[in-house]
Write an enzyme that holds these catalytic residues in place. Structure first.
Site, PDB file in Angstrom:
ATOM      1  N   HIS A   1      35.350  40.022  45.007  1.00  0.00           N
ATOM      2  CA  HIS A   1      34.835  39.980  46.205  1.00  0.00           C
ATOM      3  C   HIS A   1      33.733  38.988  46.415  1.00  0.00           C
ATOM      4  O   HIS A   1      33.253  38.244  47.369  1.00  0.00           O
ATOM      5  CB  HIS A   1      34.452  41.273  46.806  1.00  0.00           C
ATOM      6  CG  HIS A   1      34.081  41.382  48.339  1.00  0.00           C
ATOM      7  ND1 HIS A   1      32.911  41.016  48.822  1.00  0.00           N
ATOM      8  CD2 HIS A   1      34.932  41.595  49.280  1.00  0.00           C
ATOM      9  CE1 HIS A   1      33.075  41.418  50.276  1.00  0.00           C
ATOM     10  NE2 HIS A   1      34.340  41.559  50.392  1.00  0.00           N
TER      11      HIS A   1
ATOM     12  N   ASP B   1      26.435  41.169  45.733  1.00  0.00           N
ATOM     13  CA  ASP B   1      27.899  41.723  45.785  1.00  0.00           C
ATOM     14  C   ASP B   1      28.385  42.225  44.398  1.00  0.00           C
ATOM     15  O   ASP B   1      27.652  42.646  43.805  1.00  0.00           O
ATOM     16  CB  ASP B   1      28.631  40.639  46.330  1.00  0.00           C
ATOM     17  CG  ASP B   1      29.845  40.929  47.208  1.00  0.00           C
ATOM     18  OD1 ASP B   1      30.609  41.612  46.648  1.00  0.00           O
ATOM     19  OD2 ASP B   1      30.050  40.651  48.565  1.00  0.00           O
TER      20      ASP B   1
ATOM     21  N   SER C   1      31.286  41.767  55.705  1.00  0.00           N
ATOM     22  CA  SER C   1      30.897  41.000  54.766  1.00  0.00           C
ATOM     23  C   SER C   1      31.166  39.806  54.607  1.00  0.00           C
ATOM     24  O   SER C   1      30.466  39.006  54.224  1.00  0.00           O
ATOM     25  CB  SER C   1      31.194  41.791  53.445  1.00  0.00           C
ATOM     26  OG  SER C   1      32.615  41.624  53.355  1.00  0.00           O
TER      27      SER C   1
END
Length: 413
Positions: free
Chosen positions: A125, A98, A289
């Site tokens: 994130h 990520d 995700s």
């Protein structure tokens, strides 16, 4: 007078029985409603929304000053409190491909190993996803990751501001595999496959690493249209990858979300609570995700208690114990308390939903049914006690005696 005295004695004797009956019935009702009541006790704190990518003028994401103190709906829906009685994820490393994972995040302190510069996370994130997997409980906070004692291997699959390419993601997967991760979650989803992604997926399979990936890209602000056409996204749609869709607290897909026919599992991903790259506050985020992060955590739980299972068998176990739905929803509790009947030869289930989902009799039953079984058993015990307290004394008053074998008893004989 004697009859009245006996009736009073019987009533006094039955008071504890009646109390026990009331308690058992109350326990059955509470157990049946615990799921809904806990889910209704949602987090009323307004949390900042997490971004998946920053513009050139955006500042790096800072730690949130707001904390989620109630149990998040997704944590209740996944029955993590029950799963934690059997598994913690200890001994399993999960790779997060990520934006990086901040080693400064308090809930992950001491459990993040970074590849290169992935120990910093300007976007936040990757840290959010890692928190869904492995965050520890902080004082005054009920939020925690699925596999609270697992370790995180941070691998950057984007640039510093979150821009992603298939080449970067492929390199990230390979780095996570080489770094010793047993489970790897991939947040990116591309509309086309590439040779680099295919090579990375094969490398993971060769090392017995379970790849979990977002089945579709995260929904941008405003959605992508009312009815976006269904299509496959990669690496999620590749064979051997556990493809995950996001659902809300009702099990529905968000309005305007991307769709696909190749998803194998679903998990919470709409308005879920997570950590930031610094401080002990929380953010709220949405997307497949994040759902992939929850499934990666569930896979870590399974691999911690069933290390004998291969990556393919772990994926099969997660699927076979999932709640039945159009896309089966992951059930960590059922997964860690169940083992495939033929785990040593568990086949890799084809994509597209052609194979039926096999549900274990007990562990994967609905929470309502599991909650009511103890009450039903207890009620049977109470009925037996009541029978002994009333019927037998009444029979003795009428002169009943047990009959000897081969004889017929008569009252008063």
């Amino acid at each position: 007078m004697a009859r009245t005295a006996h009736t009073a004695r019987t009533a006094r004797a039955l008071r504890p029985v009646a109390g026990a009956l009331a308690l058992l019935l109350a326990a059955g009702v509470c157990g049946a409603g615990a799921h809904g009541a806990a889910a209704a006790d949602g987090d009323t704190v307004e949390l900042p929304v997490l971004k998946a990518e920053l513009t050139a003028t955006d500042s790096c994401t800072e730690g949130s000053s707001r904390r989620a103190t109630a149990v998040p709906w997704e944590q209740v829906g996944l029955q993590l409190g029950r799963a934690w009685q059997f598994a913690s994820g200890a001994g399993v490393t999960v790779g997060v491909v990520d934006t990086g994972v901040s080693t400064s995040a308090p809930a992950l302190k001491g459990r993040v190993t970074a590849v290169g510069a992935a120990g910093t996370d300007c976007v936040g994130h990757g840290t959010f996803v890692a928190g869904l997997i492995a965050a520890q409980v902080e004082k005054g906070v009920e939020f925690a990751g699925v596999a609270r004692q697992s370790r995180i291997l941070a691998v950057r699959g984007t640039d510093e501001r979150g821009a992603v390419t298939p080449g970067r993601v492929a390199e990230g997967i390979e780095a996570a595999v080489e770094g010793g991760a047993k489970v790897v979650t991939v947040s990116a989803a591309f509309s086309t496959d590439t040779a680099a992604l295919r090579s990375a997926v094969k490398a993971a399979a060769k090392k017995d690493v379970l790849l979990v990936a977002a089945a579709v890209p995260d929904v941008p602000t405003g959605g992508v249209g009312e009815d976006p056409p269904a299509q496959d996204f990669y690496p999620a749609a590749s064979d051997g990858v556990l493809s995950v869709l996001d659902v809300d607290k009702n099990g529905d897909r968000p309005t305007g979300a991307y769709t696909t026919g190749s998803a194998l599992l679903a998990a919470p991903g709409d308005g879920v609570v997570g950590i930031g790259p610094a401080r002990d506050g929380h953010y709220i985020g949405s997307g497949a995700s994040l759902a992939a992060g929850f499934v990666a955590g569930a896979a870590a739980l399974v691999r911690s208690v069933h290390p004998e299972l291969t990556a393919a068998q772990t994926a099969s176990l997660l699927r076979s114990t999932a709640y039945p739905a159009e896309v089966p929803r992951v059930d960590p509790y059922a997964a860690v308390t169940s083992v495939l009947a033929s785990a040593s030869a568990a086949p890799d289930v084809p994509r597209g939903g052609a194979a039926p989902v096999s549900m274990p009799v007990d562990e994967a039953a609905g929470p309502l049914r599991r909650a009511l079984w103890p009450a039903v058993g207890g009620l049977a015990v109470v009925v037996a006690v009541v029978w002994l307290a009333i019927i037998i004394p009444r029979g003795r008053r009428n002169g009943w005696r047990p009959t000897a074998p081969g004889t017929r008893g008569t009252p008063g004989s």
